[in-house]
Each structure stands twice: as C-alpha cells, then as structure tokens.
Design a protein around this motif. Structure first.
Motif, PDB file in Angstrom:
ATOM      1  N   HIS A   1      34.347  27.670  35.261  1.00  0.00           N
ATOM      2  CA  HIS A   1      33.013  28.109  34.841  1.00  0.00           C
ATOM      3  C   HIS A   1      31.884  27.230  35.366  1.00  0.00           C
ATOM      4  O   HIS A   1      30.781  27.241  34.818  1.00  0.00           O
ATOM      5  N   SER A   2      32.146  26.455  36.410  1.00  0.00           N
ATOM      6  CA  SER A   2      31.116  25.556  36.940  1.00  0.00           C
ATOM      7  C   SER A   2      30.631  26.028  38.300  1.00  0.00           C
ATOM      8  O   SER A   2      31.366  26.681  39.059  1.00  0.00           O
ATOM      9  N   PHE A   3      29.393  25.683  38.642  1.00  0.00           N
ATOM     10  CA  PHE A   3      28.847  25.997  39.964  1.00  0.00           C
ATOM     11  C   PHE A   3      29.406  25.053  41.024  1.00  0.00           C
ATOM     12  O   PHE A   3      29.451  25.385  42.198  1.00  0.00           O
ATOM     13  N   THR A   4      29.814  23.853  40.595  1.00  0.00           N
ATOM     14  CA  THR A   4      30.383  22.891  41.531  1.00  0.00           C
ATOM     15  C   THR A   4      31.873  22.752  41.239  1.00  0.00           C
ATOM     16  O   THR A   4      32.399  23.400  40.334  1.00  0.00           O
TER      17      THR A   4
ATOM     18  N   LYS B   1      42.436  23.587  44.338  1.00  0.00           N
ATOM     19  CA  LYS B   1      41.773  24.375  43.290  1.00  0.00           C
ATOM     20  C   LYS B   1      42.642  25.552  42.857  1.00  0.00           C
ATOM     21  O   LYS B   1      42.777  25.848  41.657  1.00  0.00           O
ATOM     22  N   GLN B   2      43.267  26.210  43.825  1.00  0.00           N
ATOM     23  CA  GLN B   2      44.126  27.345  43.494  1.00  0.00           C
ATOM     24  C   GLN B   2      45.392  26.891  42.766  1.00  0.00           C
ATOM     25  O   GLN B   2      45.907  27.609  41.899  1.00  0.00           O
ATOM     26  N   LEU B   3      45.903  25.706  43.116  1.00  0.00           N
ATOM     27  CA  LEU B   3      47.060  25.164  42.390  1.00  0.00           C
ATOM     28  C   LEU B   3      46.735  24.993  40.910  1.00  0.00           C
ATOM     29  O   LEU B   3      47.574  25.243  40.035  1.00  0.00           O
ATOM     30  N   LEU B   4      45.511  24.574  40.643  1.00  0.00           N
ATOM     31  CA  LEU B   4      45.103  24.361  39.260  1.00  0.00           C
ATOM     32  C   LEU B   4      44.859  25.678  38.531  1.00  0.00           C
ATOM     33  O   LEU B   4      45.325  25.879  37.411  1.00  0.00           O
ATOM     34  N   LEU B   5      44.144  26.601  39.193  1.00  0.00           N
ATOM     35  CA  LEU B   5      43.704  27.810  38.500  1.00  0.00           C
ATOM     36  C   LEU B   5      44.775  28.890  38.425  1.00  0.00           C
ATOM     37  O   LEU B   5      44.910  29.580  37.407  1.00  0.00           O
ATOM     38  N   ASN B   6      45.549  29.045  39.479  1.00  0.00           N
ATOM     39  CA  ASN B   6      46.469  30.181  39.560  1.00  0.00           C
ATOM     40  C   ASN B   6      47.925  29.818  39.311  1.00  0.00           C
ATOM     41  O   ASN B   6      48.744  30.702  39.053  1.00  0.00           O
ATOM     42  N   GLY B   7      48.252  28.570  39.408  1.00  0.00           N
ATOM     43  CA  GLY B   7      49.642  28.183  39.209  1.00  0.00           C
ATOM     44  C   GLY B   7      49.812  27.314  37.975  1.00  0.00           C
ATOM     45  O   GLY B   7      48.876  27.080  37.213  1.00  0.00           O
ATOM     46  N   LYS B   8      51.017  26.886  37.757  1.00  0.00           N
ATOM     47  CA  LYS B   8      51.301  25.926  36.690  1.00  0.00           C
ATOM     48  C   LYS B   8      51.849  24.674  37.358  1.00  0.00           C
ATOM     49  O   LYS B   8      53.058  24.471  37.448  1.00  0.00           O
TER      50      LYS B   8
END
Length: 701
Positions: free
Chosen positions: A10-13, A22-29
């Motif tokens: 939810h951040s602009f940065t 970033k995808q490892l954090l958001l889409n994976g476990k």
C-alpha cells in the motif's frame, strides 16, 4: 514480516530496487531455505552462510531471539521473529545482487572448492591452551589462597579468644556479641555493600549486619503514581503475580524544561531551538563546573516518593489489575517474612530496630545506568522492596501467624526500610513515623552512626578514582564522591561490580574482621538452623545465575573488551531502550564498557559455603541447572567444615581437602591509613580482627 508486506502493498515507494524480491514477498511464501537456495545454492553451506550473515551485524539477531522468547521485555510489546528478520535480510541481499548484477548471477557455492566448516566441532586442545589454563588457575588461586588463609587465621583467633574469655570475640553462634545488640541492618548481598557493612560495624560495635538478595523475598511489579508502565522488582527468572501501586504522592515530579516533549514537533522544536538554545549552553557550563542533582539525572531516591503510600496489603481477592493481584494477603506476607528470617538466621534475638536497606545508584549521562542498580530488583533501586518488607514484618496479623510458626518478634522490635545510594554514598529512611518514642530516639543516634560509616565508605571508594585526593578530610572526600554521581562529564560515577571475586554464604563470624576490598557478595546463613540443607537449597539456587552471571559478565568483558565487551561508553547511543551501539556503528554491544572493567581482574567467582561438604554436595546436585555452574567450573565452590574449620574444594564431582599455602596474614591497626595507603600501593588487602571492638586491618600483597 507481515507488517512489511502490508507496507509494501500500500505504499508509493518500495523497500526494494528490483522486482524479483518484491514478488517473492508479495506473491510467495518465502522461507529461509528457499531464499538460501537462490543466494548460496548448495545446502551444505547454508549453516555457515547464516552464521556469517548474522555476525556481520552483531547483537541484533541475539536481541531479536531474546525478545521473541520474552515479548514483555519491550515496554511497548511487539511480536517479532528471528526467522522473519533473516527472511527479510535474505530478500534484501537478493535485491542488491539483482540491482548490481542483473538476474544472471550464480549462487555462491558454484564457485567454491573448499568444504564447509563445521562450526560446532570440538576445538582440539593444544599445548598453548594447557599453558593458558595453568596461568589462569595460578592467577586465581594466588588470590583465593590469601583469602582462605585470612579466614583460617580469623577462625583460629576467635577460637582462642573464646577459650581465654576474650571480649571482642565473645560471639554466639548467630554472629552477635553476647551483650544486647543495639540494632540490626539487613543489606543486599551486593559486594558494594561489603564495605558499608564493615564500616557500620566499626562505628557502632554493638550492631549486627546481615546480607540477603536485595529484593528481600518480595516479588512484584511496581507502578509509580501516574506511570504508564510497570517496573519488575525481583530477579530476572521470577515472574511476579503481584502488583504494588503508589498513591497519594503530594509532590509532583520535577521536569527539566530543556527536555520537554513539546520540542518533538516541527513548530515546537523550531521555537525551542531559538529560545532555549542559549540556556542549554549555560546549563552545560554549569553542570561542568558546579554539578548538582537535577530532574534530568537518574536519581536513585526518585524511584519511589518517600511521602507516598503503597498498596502492600491485599484486602479483597477481587482487587486485581491486568491479571495481577494488587498487594499481598496476610498469609502471603507471613510466608515471605518467615522465609527470609529463617534463611538469614534471624528467627530469634531481634534487636529493637531492624533496618532493611536496599540499594540503588544515581548517575548522570550514563547509558549503562541499569547495571549499577540492584540486580536482584531487575536493575532498579531496592527502595520499594525494603519498604514493603518492613511493612510486612511490622504487620500485627503477620506477627500473630509468625508466633504460631515458632518465630516471636518482640513487641518493641520495629522494622525500618531504607535505601543506600552506592554512587553518592547517601542514605534515606522510610516510614520513620511508625517508630515508638524510644526507638525514634535510638534511630536518631543510629542515623549519626550511618553517616559516619558513609564518610568512611566514601573515603575507601575514593582510592579507585584518579580525580579525588584520598588523603583529604572525610567530609571533603564524601562531597567529591557526591559531585561525581551528578556530573555530566564523569564516565565513572562508580565502578559497579568491578573486582567481584567471592560469594560468602555463611555466618558473619566467618568474615567479620576481614578486609575483602568490596570484592565479596555476602549472604547471611546459619547452618545450625538448617542441618539438612533445605534452606541452603533455596539460597544456592540463584547464586550461579545472579552472582555467577555478574562475575562472568565482568570476566569476559575484561578478557576481550572489543569483542565481548562494549568499548568506551563515551560515544554510546541507546538503541530502542534495549541496548547500546558505538556512535554511528549499528552493532549492539554485548558486554560492559571499558570504564566499568578497567580495575577488574578476570578471576572466576569463588563461592564459600559454611556447612558440611556432603550437605553442600547434595544441595548443588538437586537441580541440573545449578550443578552445571560448578561441575563445568564456570564458578568455583568451597565448603568450610563448621566443626573442624577445614576447607574442601569441589573438583571433578567431589569435595577434596584444601590447605592454604599462605601461612600468616599481617595486620594493621589504623583503618584510615589502610584506605589511604591502598591507593598508592595498589594491592589487595585482608583484615584480621583481634583487639577489643576495633577492627585490625592486615596488608597482604
């Protein structure tokens, strides 16, 4: 990690420069193993990589693990995880590599030809290790032997005096003169109280001093009036179930205008800089040349208001707060008073006034201040505990129950709580208005004795401070000691537990008259009342954790202050109220600063217990966590046979007889000469008492 994921969503940065992390954090476990597969490759190197990674920023992973186990250690509780820390760090490493090298870099193991190191393999012993071990043993025993020779000589002298009817050594088994005791004073076992006990015994020969851990067997959380958090006032392993609250405090705590929270905002900070900046400079000059107590200084006596009241007695089982019982019931108070009086050997022959004296330390500009307060009170002053125990022991209903259990406290005996500031050498007494007229008159006389003892104590302490001329008058030296405790530029207001080497669990007769140079923890104990060792078990249980822990903290910080200590304290910054770092260096320092260990000799603690060796052996074997301190020789333990006065040292699972090599300990008669000469001669001293009621001090290099 969940919070970071929420912020990232939810951040602009972003925390990351590239997309993969970033995808490892958001889409994976992401797991540690999966991320290490990307960075390292071969699983055989995972352990070594994690070890190197975490030790590249020392202190933080250990602190994260500690807080994960004990979340309440943070005043503002946060649920954190060491695993989350490592996962996030690995993602940042992947992101940094992607940003620098693109996505086509190979795992580290693809270019390694050597086998991984077994980090936890046994270290092979070498001749160098053996030589160092011999030197360490010789260094330690050159000190222990002198102490044991002094104890042997003192015991022999006391026995001869008893046989010939001598006056000074006419002592009963409880350690008191056969004449009536003028007053009794219970101090913490802290080795800094060794000297004040010796001096009060010198100034008031009719008194008796005793030692017990400074929380005085009353474990609770304390909430000062208007406070936002609870203070834990008992040893670290104990989890209290009780809460004591302060109320009816008539005087508001003073605040330093320069440190007002109104300066934390943008506008307030701007205005205060323009208006208060000049006064801050003036204040700085004033504190350098004319230091005095101020609200900005940590004052040991400010932990609790002397005029305030405490919720010590619980009068309803429904009186609870945050799952804690407010105060103690009469039965609970009785159990704690009985346990302490029996353990300390004070179940009979109580004096008209019994002082319960906690200790704390005032200090200015000191990020290691907590290390100077009472360890038994979780690094806080023991004033509340002393006052609480005195209230319990004075309670009429408690005394009735104690009488039913075989402990009769005379009607004219009254307990008075007090606090000794070990940095400023000042003392404050609490609830003096409860004293009868007769005891109030005697109390005024006793205060004068304490003041004289504090003068001598300050003089003795001044030997170790380069900025004080020890040979000046008592009053001058004590005034200089007071200035040190409130001086903003003084990195050594006191030396804490520096030079600790001994822990004596015995009747005061074993050490009364020995000058142990503020190096001995002293726990009063009378084996006559505990032939089977049941009370001794309770006393011994925390000795390794508390006294041994303090000793090893100083030992390792002295052996290698850079790696195991904290370096100089002058550039230390407090990090989140959980540790310190050196200036802009981000590592949390694990040990003690240079200014606390400069005078400390790296000598392991010697625990000296007055009891039959077979009883002591049975006691230390009752719990594995107690026994490991001695079988592993993290600390030493020695038993003094109470009938033969023979020494038995614990070695490889058994007590074997030990005969001191030192044959004779010299004596000196003038206490002030001893205190003054010690600074110049830089020696350790032992005292031997033989004449009348005056201690006779010995000098032994």
């Amino acid at each position: 990690l969940a919070s970071i994921k929420e912020l990232e969503s939810h951040s602009f940065t972003s925390f990351f420069k590239t997309n993969r992390a970033k995808q490892l954090l958001l889409n994976g476990k992401p797991t540690i193993a999966n991320l290490l597969k990307i960075v390292v490759g071969d699983e055989a190197y995972f352990e070594q990589y994690l070890f190197d990674q975490q030790f590249s920023h020392r202190g933080w992973s250990g602190m994260a693990a500690a807080v994960e186990r004990e979340p309440h250690t943070l005043l503002d509780t946060k649920i954190i995880s060491l695993q989350d820390l490592i996962v996030f760090e690995l993602m940042l490493e992947i992101d940094a590599l992607d940003a620098e090298l693109g996505k086509h870099w190979k795992p580290l193991s693809s270019t390694i030809n050597t086998q991984p190191t077994d980090l936890f393999a046994d270290v092979p012993s070498t001749e160098l290790h053996e030589v160092l071990k011999l030197w360490q043993d010789a260094f330690e025993w050159s000190y222990y032997d002198e102490v044991l020779a002094g104890i042997r000589q003192l015991k022999k002298s006391n026995a001869q005096s008893l046989a010939t009817g001598g006056s000074h050594s006419q002592v009963a088994s409880s350690g008191k003169d056969l004449d009536e005791v003028s007053f009794q004073a219970m101090f913490c076992i802290d080795e800094r109280e060794d000297s004040i006990r010796r001096h009060i015994e010198h100034v008031a020969p009719g008194c008796q001093t005793l030692g017990w851990p400074g929380f005085f067997s009353v474990e609770f959380y304390f909430e000062p009036e208007n406070a936002k958090f609870y203070d834990k006032l008992c040893p670290a392993p104990v989890t209290p179930k009780y809460l004591i609250k302060e109320y009816d405090v008539k005087h508001k705590r003073k605040h330093e205008l320069l440190y007002t929270n109104k300066t934390h905002g943008l506008f307030g900070g701007f205005i205060s800089t323009l208006t208060l900046g000049f006064f801050a400079a003036v204040k700085l000059v004033q504190t350098i040349f004319r230091p005095k107590m101020s609200p900005a200084i940590s004052n040991a006596f400010a932990h609790m208001s002397k005029e305030g009241k405490l919720t010590i007695e619980n009068k309803s089982i429904d009186d609870r707060e945050n799952d804690l019982q407010v105060g103690f019931t009469v039965e609970e108070m009785t159990a704690r008073v009985e346990g302490l009086l029996r353990g300390i050997g004070l179940a009979t022959d109580l004096a008209p006034i019994v002082y319960v004296i906690g200790h704390g330390s005032s200090s200015a500009n000191n990020p290691h201040h907590g290390a100077h307060d009472c360890g038994a009170c979780s690094g806080r002053p023991g004033s509340v505990n002393a006052r609480v125990f005195a209230f319990m022991a004075n309670h009429p209903k408690v005394r009735v129950l104690l009488n039913d259990r075989g402990i009769t406290i005379p009607n004219d005996t009254q307990f008075v709580g007090a606090l000794h500031d070990t940095a400023a050498d000042q003392m404050e007494f609490y609830d003096e208005d409860v004293l009868s007229s007769k005891n109030a008159e005697q109390h005024i006389i006793n205060i004068q004795s304490f003041e004289k003892a504090l003068d001598l104590n300050a003089k003795e302490r001044s030997r170790r401070f380069a900025s004080i001329n020890t040979k000046k008058s008592l009053k001058h030296v004590r005034n200089e000691i007071l200035k040190r405790s409130v001086s903003m530029f003084e990195p050594r207001p006191e030396l804490g537990h520096g030079t600790n080497t001994l822990c004596i669990i015995a009747n005061r007769n074993l050490s009364k008259g020995l000058f142990l140079d503020r190096r001995a923890f002293m726990n009063s104990y009378d084996y006559h009342n505990d032939l089977d060792g049941k009370l001794l078990t309770g006393i011994m249980r925390p000795i390794g954790i508390v006294c041994g822990g303090i000793n090893l903290e100083y030992y390792f910080s002295r052996v290698d202050n850079y790696k195991l200590g904290a370096g100089t304290k002058l550039p230390h910054n407090v990090m989140g109220l959980i540790g310190v770092a050196n200036s802009s260096d981000g590592d949390l320092r694990p040990g003690l600063p240079l200014q606390m260990i400069e005078v400390h000799d790296p000598v392991r603690l010697m625990v000296i217990v007055e009891h039959y060796p077979e009883v002591v052996l049975k006691v230390i074997q009752t719990a594995p966590e107690m026994y490991e301190w001695y079988i592993n020789e993290w600390v030493h333990i020695l038993a003094v046979h109470p009938e033969t006065n023979q020494f038995f040292i614990f070695k490889e699972g058994a007590f074997i007889e030990y005969h001191p090599l030192t044959k004779q300990v010299k004596t000196v008669n003038d206490m002030l000469m001893l205190v003054e000469d010690a600074k110049e001669m830089e020696t350790n001293y032992i005292v031997h008492a033989t004449q009348e009621n005056l201690p006779v001090y010995s000098l032994e290099k």
